[in-house]
Every structure is written in C-alpha cells, then in structure tokens.
Write a protein that holds these residues in place. Sequence first.
Motif, short mmCIF file in Angstrom:
data_model
loop_
_atom_site.label_atom_id
_atom_site.label_comp_id
_atom_site.label_asym_id
_atom_site.label_seq_id
_atom_site.Cartn_x
_atom_site.Cartn_y
_atom_site.Cartn_z
N ASN A 97 8.65 1.80 -5.84
CA ASN A 97 8.48 0.31 -5.13
C ASN A 97 10.36 0.57 -3.95
O ASN A 97 10.76 -0.18 -3.17
N SER A 107 1.91 1.88 -3.30
CA SER A 107 1.31 1.99 -4.08
C SER A 107 0.79 3.42 -3.85
O SER A 107 0.69 4.73 -4.87
N LYS A 126 1.00 -1.52 -0.17
CA LYS A 126 -0.43 -0.20 -0.03
C LYS A 126 0.91 1.42 -0.08
O LYS A 126 0.74 2.49 -0.76
#
Length: 557
Positions: free
Chosen positions: A509, A504, A501
């Motif tokens: 990343n 996102s 989460k």
Amino acid sequence: MSDYIVSARKYRPDSFESLIGQDNIARTLSNSIRRGQLAHAYLFCGPRGVGKTTTARIFAKMINCANPGPEMEPCGECESCVSFQEGRSYCIHELDAASNNSVEDIKTLMEQVQVPPQVGKYSVYIIDEVHMLSQSAFNAFLKTLEEPPAHAIFILATTEKHKILPTILSRCQTYDFNRISIPDMVRNLRGIAGKEGVKIDDESLHVIASKADGAMRDALTIFDQTVAFCGTDVKYEDVIRNLNVLDYEYSFKMVDSFLAGDYASAFLAFDEILAKGFNALHFVASLSEHLRNLVVAKTGGLEPLLELPDSLKARYAQQAAQCSHKFLFEALKVTTECETGYKAAVNQRLHIEFALMRLSYIMGTPSQKAEVTPVAAGNTVLPAAKSAPEQAPAAPQPRRRAPKTGSALSINALMEEKKEEEAAPAEEVAAQALPADDSLRAKWREMAGTYSDKPRLKALLENSPLEVREEDGVKVMELFVLNASQKQWVEEKMLRELEGKIRSLTACNKVNILVSVMPVDETAQKVPYMPEEKAKDLMEKNPEVRELVAAMGLDTK
C-alpha cells in the motif's frame, strides 16, 4: 468335440426381435416388408460384429417365407425357412469381396443374377466387405446394381463406408449400424450363460463387454474363452487374469493414496502393476478413465454415463464423495499431460512416477511417517518431538470501529472518523516492505496490458516516461504526460483505479502515483509545421530563395 458350436454361431439371432442393439434398423426393415416396399439394393455399414450379415440373412428369410405371420414373422416350417435354418438355402448367395474383387468375379455374379430362385420369391445376394472391390469391378457392377431383375435383391455390407464410390452409394438404401452398448451385451451374455449353465457375476460380464468394444461377436468369443479357462463357475479374479485386464482395485487404491498424499504407496502399486506385465501407458489411461468415472459419479444427473454394475457404482459414489471437484480436475489434467508426453519421454517410468508425485501433491504436502528416536536402555521407543513450524507474521487487520448512532452524528464526529480511517491504513502500511524499482516497473507494464479494451489509455501507460523514487518511506511513481489536459483527465478519471491496481499487483500500500506534465525543452529546435513557418524556415536557410521571393514580390503568408 465335433458337436461343439461356438456361441457366436449357436446363439446367432434368427429374427428381428432377437437382434441386439439395432432396433431402429429392425423396425424399418420390418415395415418395408409389411408394406411391400422392398428396395433392390441395400448398404449395411458399421463396425465389426454388430450384426450386418446377420440382419441380411434375417431379411432374406422373412421375404421368402411362404406362410408369414400377422406381423410378417417367418413361420419356420416352410421349405424356405427350414432350408435357412439348416444352412442350405438356395435363395441366399453370399460373396466375399475380399477374395472375389476382380471384374471377372462381378461378371460371374451378373450371370448368376439372371437365374430366378427355385424356392421363394427373391434371390438375395449378400456381398460382404464390398469396399474391397476394385474400381473396375465397381464400375462393372453399376448397371446391374441400378436395374437388377425383379427377383434379385442386393445387400452390401462394409466396415469402411468412406471407401465406396459415390455412384454405388447413390443406388443403395444406406443403414448405419451402431456399436452395441455395454448394458445390452451384458444382458445378452447373462441370458446365454443361464442357458449354458455357467455361473458368472456382473463384474465379470462387464469386463467381457468392455473388452469387446461394442462388438457382440467379440463378446461371445471372449465369453467362450473365459468359460474354457474358468469352467462353469467363473470368478472375477480368473477373468481379469485370463484377459490380462488391469483390476479396478488398483485405481481405487491409487486415488486413496493421492488423497492421503502418500506417493510412496502409489510408487509401490505402480511397480506391482509393471511386475505383472501391464503396459505403463495403459495404466495411465486406466487411471484417467477412473478419474472420469469419479467426476461422473460426483455430478448429479450423469448416472446414465456410468456403464458399470451397481456394486461398482456404489464404490465410485463413495470415493467421489471424498474428492473435491478441484482435485478431480487437477488430477485429470496431470494424467492427460502424462499420456501426451509419454512417448517423447526418455525415461518413461520416471515420467509416470513424476506424474504420481504431482497427483499426491494436489491435496497438499505428502504425508511423512513420524520419526522415532531410541531412549535409554530399558525404555520403549517413543516418537521424536517435532518443533512447531515457524509461523509467518499475521497480516495487520484493519481497525474496527463501533458504528455511530444517529444521535452522535455531527460534523466534528465525521471529521474524527475520517482522521481514524486515514490513520489506520498508515499503521498497516508501516509494516510492509517497499518493492524494488525494477519490480515496480514490471508490474506497471503488467497493469498496462490489462487495458486492451482501452487502447488510448494503454498506449499512454506504455509509452509515457515513468520515474520511480522513494520519498518518506513511500514509493512514488511519477508519470509524465504531454499536456495539462491529459494530466487533468488521468487525475480525475483514472488515478484512484491505477493506484488500486498497482498496489494490488505489488501487494504493497506504500505506492503512490504522481502525474506531471512533461517539461518543454526550450533549447530544442522548433520544427516548422504550418506552411508559413516552412516558407520562412526555407528562406532563412537559403538566401537565394529569399532574394527570389523579394524580386518577384511573392506572398509567403
């Protein structure tokens, strides 16, 4: 000149079959006459011009006919019918409650009710605008309304039912008249135009019917006004000019401009509308109605909701095919917000023009005309070459590997595949920028708010200390929990979900979550919790208490 009769009077219905748009009421009254089940008081309520008084007159004519037909239709030849057609019937008594609303007027009516009819069986008393009676007049009318003579029938008509006393309503059979639909009005107007020798198209009839707002009397009045202006050959352009109605062509052109992203054309069309004297807010309302019709035309099964002539329905279907549902919904949202904020706007014209710009931006950036630059003398003017827009670097695509066949499956192959999967994200992560610490903390709070259905986890994420740092080109978010049990639960149950989460939300990343147990401060003073600990702490702080316990031999355990 003296023989002229307006259409609202000339073509007033004289039977239940010719009554427009009130089929259920006509059927109920006809059945009650046929079966001899006449009430002594009726209440007709509904908007103006829908046939309340006309229905009352038809009812009075039918119950007093000397030679009714098989379907209880008036013969039209007896004295009662003839006097009704000539407007000199002694069986019908009409009272205007707006100007006769006092107790004295009701007393006069009560005296008149005692006189039996000279022709026919019943005396029908039609009281129009009955809600205008004073409360004293209502109270004086109650007894007579409840128990009138056998020959007396009262029909009360009103446009404001809520103003009538409940004691009056309880003594009457109530009939609610509906607004007359546009197709019914168009059908009736077309028949009247044929009888009058007037040539008129369906678009003009729909404009007249829409302007009447459900009232047939208003529609006939507007029809007479239109014929007086245009003559016997009525054109659509003359109708909208005479009635000051905004042409639907403007709405079609506006939507075409929005789809093309051409707000300049929309501005010019809006200026032309204002120059013709139309109200700006009415224009926005008309545009909202047009968008609503496009939604109806685009959605299958909603054709009955589009009360328009066939030629217009085809145009709406054609333009609706060019519009996406997203465009129509967003456009309706813009026009609705524009209508809501119009009166509060200081510069109302700018308020609407800004809405037109927003509508033009729904489908993307508005179109711009090609810039032209002159070249050497004697040559033609050519469009200026435009430099290609800079393109953002493409996002790294995940590495695609050929699927392993059944014969190639082995432990070594699986280990190599796992190494490739770990290496591929590393290559993608390398090209991403690290988010700022404040941004990470804000995204963490946003992520915690998504766990409203898990209050304990939400409280843990919101209240636990969080440390953000950078290690080897990766952002590390260290979450401190109270004990090892919490640490184990978060790592086993929630760590993958939390990392997914937060990555996102940050679109990066290179963010990892580390769970640690909050260190214990050995120097911090221990707070007594158990009763034994509290007693020991009390004796250490108060020597008198310690001496008292020793002297009395008390047990502190």
